[in-house]
Write an enzyme that holds these catalytic residues in place. Structure first.
Site, PDB file in Angstrom:
ATOM      1  N   GLU A  91     -68.075  38.343  78.235  1.00 17.01           N
ATOM      2  CA  GLU A  91     -67.294  39.188  77.347  1.00 17.01           C
ATOM      3  C   GLU A  91     -67.667  38.944  75.893  1.00 17.01           C
ATOM      4  O   GLU A  91     -67.908  37.805  75.476  1.00 17.01           O
ATOM      5  CB  GLU A  91     -65.795  38.934  77.569  1.00 17.01           C
ATOM      6  CG  GLU A  91     -65.346  39.396  78.943  1.00 17.01           C
ATOM      7  CD  GLU A  91     -63.865  39.183  79.216  1.00 17.01           C
ATOM      8  OE1 GLU A  91     -63.315  39.949  80.019  1.00 17.01           O
ATOM      9  OE2 GLU A  91     -63.266  38.260  78.643  1.00 17.01           O
ATOM     10  N   CYS A 338     -58.005  34.646  71.423  1.00 11.51           N
ATOM     11  CA  CYS A 338     -58.596  33.315  71.546  1.00 11.51           C
ATOM     12  C   CYS A 338     -58.121  32.623  72.818  1.00 11.51           C
ATOM     13  O   CYS A 338     -56.928  32.546  73.093  1.00 11.51           O
ATOM     14  CB  CYS A 338     -58.210  32.486  70.325  1.00 11.51           C
ATOM     15  SG  CYS A 338     -58.826  30.795  70.374  1.00 11.51           S
TER      16      CYS A 338
END
Length: 364
Positions: A91, A338
């Site tokens: 990703e 994150c």
């Protein structure tokens, strides 16, 4: 098998062209076509001689990872899952802001470091990405957003903060960053390329000598007792060694500070005494802090610190004159925040199975 030219930085591409009997300026031309124009068709490289184009068709290719899925967040964040073969996907995330556009780039299929609060670490590890697979993420983002040299640059900053530990894939990551920095590639300044590491000390020293970009350190704990648990690489390179490596890195860094990243975990590392221990730890390291509210994922075993706990922690650091930012959670509705990047990993470490068993044991 054809040679993928995206695997080469300019020096390597120049050498490759020399072996083909071509002059150095041809490598620069092809470099600009590949990276500045996001072009993968040699026939479209119109300033190359037809004979060279024919030779390239025969021997070479520009092969980037193919798109598996793409998602857009309500806040403008975009995430792409790119196919890197054998059932694996990585990703990459684009985060638009008023004054910049930041691309978060992956360096490995999964991660071998097992940080306990990170979704990527739970997925296990398959392999390192090649230079082409790393730089291909920037190539793909520019292509997807229609970027050419005539357009205003959309990706102004790159952070090596996606899936994987960048310094565990040192050679390929450095080669990709050299392409990012090259004027014939993406022309980014060293201050606008940031590498984030969990603290591989020998590789930090190599990076300082070979490709000193801006450095962020995934610290996450104020002492060895906590860090040994949540960032296990600390058992090999404890905080005293890590802080010394940070001081050495600053001798050649493009910025005069280290950014310490610190995920805020409720009841684990977010108390006022932890903030005071953190101040003592970094007293000899010019730095700023980036506090990261934990982004939950299923069965993580952790909770996000309260806003009040984060505020108190931040104020203790700020009172001593430090610059402290609290990272705005971006893209969490598409699992692009994150610690949430998981990709598609054919795990070779059996870590997925281990965590599945741990979760089942917790339920029983």
């Amino acid at each position: 098998m054809k040679t993928n030219l995206l695997d080469f930085n300019l020096d390597q591409l120049t050498q490759h062209f020399a072996e083909m009997g071509e002059k150095p300026f041809r490598a620069k031309q092809v470099m600009r076509w590949m990276h500045q124009m996001a072009e993968d068709d040699f026939d479209a490289m119109t300033d190359l001689a037809k004979s060279l184009r024919a030779k390239l068709h025969e021997r070479a290719e520009v092969r980037v990872p193919s798109l598996m899925t793409g998602q857009a967040s309500s806040d403008g964040t975009r995430k792409w899952l790119l196919d890197v073969g054998t059932g694996n996907g990585v990703e990459t995330v684009f985060i638009p802001e008023d004054d910049r556009g930041t691309l978060c780039v992956s360096s490995q299929v999964g991660c071998a470091l097992e940080c306990t609060f990170c979704s990527t670490g739970r997925q296990g590890f398959n392999r390192n990405l090649s230079t082409a697979e790393i730089i291909g993420q920037l190539w793909w983002a520019n292509k997807a957003m229609g970027v050419t040299p005539k357009n205003e640059r959309v990706v102004s900053n790159v952070v090596m903060m996606g899936m994987g530990e960048p310094l565990a894939n040192f050679d390929n990551v450095v080669s990709a960053m050299q392409i990012m920095l090259d004027d014939h590639g993406y022309g980014l300044s060293r201050r606008r390329v940031t590498l984030s590491t969990s603290g591989l000390v020998p590789q930090m020293d190599r990076l300082r000598e070979e490709c000193p970009v801006a450095l962020a350190v995934s610290l996450h704990a104020p002492n060895d007792a906590i860090r040994d648990v949540i960032v296990p690489i600390n058992k090999k390179y404890p905080l005293s060694e890590l802080m010394a490596a940070c001081r050495r890195y600053l001798e050649k860094a493009p910025r005069d500070f280290i950014t310490f990243e610190y995920v805020m975990l409720d009841g684990v590392n977010d108390r006022p005494e932890h903030a005071r221990q953190l101040l003592e730890l970094v007293r000899d390291v010019p730095c700023k802090f980036n506090l990261i509210p934990f982004n939950p994922f299923p069965n993580s075993g952790y909770d996000r610190s309260s806003n009040n706990a984060i505020r108190i922690f931040r104020e203790i650091l700020q009172e001593q004159g430090y610059v402290v930012t609290v990272r705005k959670t971006r893209g969490d509705d598409i699992d692009a925040a994150c610690g949430q990047l998981a990709g598609q990993v054919q795990d070779k470490t059996r870590r997925q199975a281990k965590w599945t068993q741990i979760i089942e044991d917790r339920k029983s």
